[in-house]
Design an enzyme around this catalytic site. Structure first.
Site, PDB file in Angstrom:
ATOM      1  N   CYS A  19     -31.010  -9.549  73.165  1.00  0.00           N
ATOM      2  CA  CYS A  19     -30.946  -8.080  73.204  1.00  0.00           C
ATOM      3  C   CYS A  19     -32.111  -7.412  72.482  1.00  0.00           C
ATOM      4  CB  CYS A  19     -29.614  -7.582  72.645  1.00  0.00           C
ATOM      5  SG  CYS A  19     -29.435  -7.756  70.852  1.00  0.00           S
ATOM      6  N   HIS A  56     -26.119   2.802  57.925  1.00  0.00           N
ATOM      7  CA  HIS A  56     -26.004   2.441  59.338  1.00  0.00           C
ATOM      8  C   HIS A  56     -26.739   1.118  59.531  1.00  0.00           C
ATOM      9  CE1 HIS A  56     -26.178   2.693  63.707  1.00  0.00           C
ATOM     10  NE2 HIS A  56     -27.472   2.438  63.609  1.00  0.00           N
ATOM     11  N   HIS A  70     -24.623  -1.854  65.827  1.00  0.00           N
ATOM     12  CA  HIS A  70     -23.373  -1.731  66.577  1.00  0.00           C
ATOM     13  C   HIS A  70     -22.794  -3.110  66.853  1.00  0.00           C
ATOM     14  CE1 HIS A  70     -25.228   2.189  67.302  1.00  0.00           C
ATOM     15  NE2 HIS A  70     -23.991   2.631  67.454  1.00  0.00           N
ATOM     16  N   ASP A 119     -19.191  -8.911  73.556  1.00  0.00           N
ATOM     17  CA  ASP A 119     -19.783  -9.869  74.492  1.00  0.00           C
ATOM     18  C   ASP A 119     -20.518 -11.005  73.776  1.00  0.00           C
ATOM     19  OD1 ASP A 119     -21.958  -8.496  73.489  1.00  0.00           O
ATOM     20  OD2 ASP A 119     -22.706  -7.810  75.426  1.00  0.00           O
ATOM     21  N   ARG A 172     -20.617  -9.537  69.153  1.00  0.00           N
ATOM     22  CA  ARG A 172     -22.067  -9.527  68.937  1.00  0.00           C
ATOM     23  C   ARG A 172     -22.389  -8.351  68.033  1.00  0.00           C
ATOM     24  NH1 ARG A 172     -26.133  -6.636  71.985  1.00  0.00           N
ATOM     25  NH2 ARG A 172     -24.510  -6.274  73.550  1.00  0.00           N
ATOM     26  N   CYS A 200     -25.005  -6.442  66.614  1.00  0.00           N
ATOM     27  CA  CYS A 200     -26.402  -6.180  66.943  1.00  0.00           C
ATOM     28  C   CYS A 200     -26.960  -5.301  65.820  1.00  0.00           C
ATOM     29  CB  CYS A 200     -26.427  -5.482  68.295  1.00  0.00           C
ATOM     30  SG  CYS A 200     -28.034  -5.241  68.988  1.00  0.00           S
TER      31      CYS A 200
END
Length: 130
Positions: free
Chosen positions: A65, A102, A105, A109, A117, A119
């Site tokens: 990704c 932050h 996310h 999947d 996951r 990410c």
């Protein structure tokens, strides 16, 4: 866990501009540009803002990704998941449990054993090699 509270001015003085934009203002680094995207070094990934251990390199995997991906946090209490409806999507934001930075996310999947996951933006992390 005791929360770490700082003003935006204190965060801005402590973080570099990209760290501030991503960690405090919820921006995202461009895919495939982060320093930890392809890193295979064993160790612990900590929050760049407060040093809280977040992810173990043993849970890191190549999701393709463009951001470092993990299938589980180091401890369930290390991160908080928050519903995110920004940008016309419904996603689950991941924030540091100690300082509310932050991080990225989480998506459903990922690989076994969790199917998740996480990410995460590289700029939010500091790798402490094993």
């Amino acid at each position: 866990m005791d929360k770490l509270h700082k003003t935006f001015e204190e965060w801005r003085a402590m973080l570099d501009p990209q760290q501030y934009q991503v960690c405090r203002l919820k921006a995202t680094e461009r895919p495939f540009t982060g320093k930890y995207n392809d890193t295979k070094t064993p160790g612990i990934y900590k929050c760049i803002c407060c040093g809280l251990p977040l992810f173990d390199s043993q849970t890191k995997f190549d999701s393709g990704c463009g951001w470092p991906s993990f299938y589980a946090p180091i401890d369930g209490a290390a991160v908080v998941e928050v519903r995110d409806t920004s940008h016309g999507m419904i996603r689950t934001e991941v924030v540091c449990a100690k300082c509310d930075a932050h991080l990225g996310h989480v998506f459903p999947d990922g690989p076994p054993p969790t199917g998740l996951r996480y990410c995460i933006n590289s700029v939010c992390l500091d790798l402490e090699p094993a």
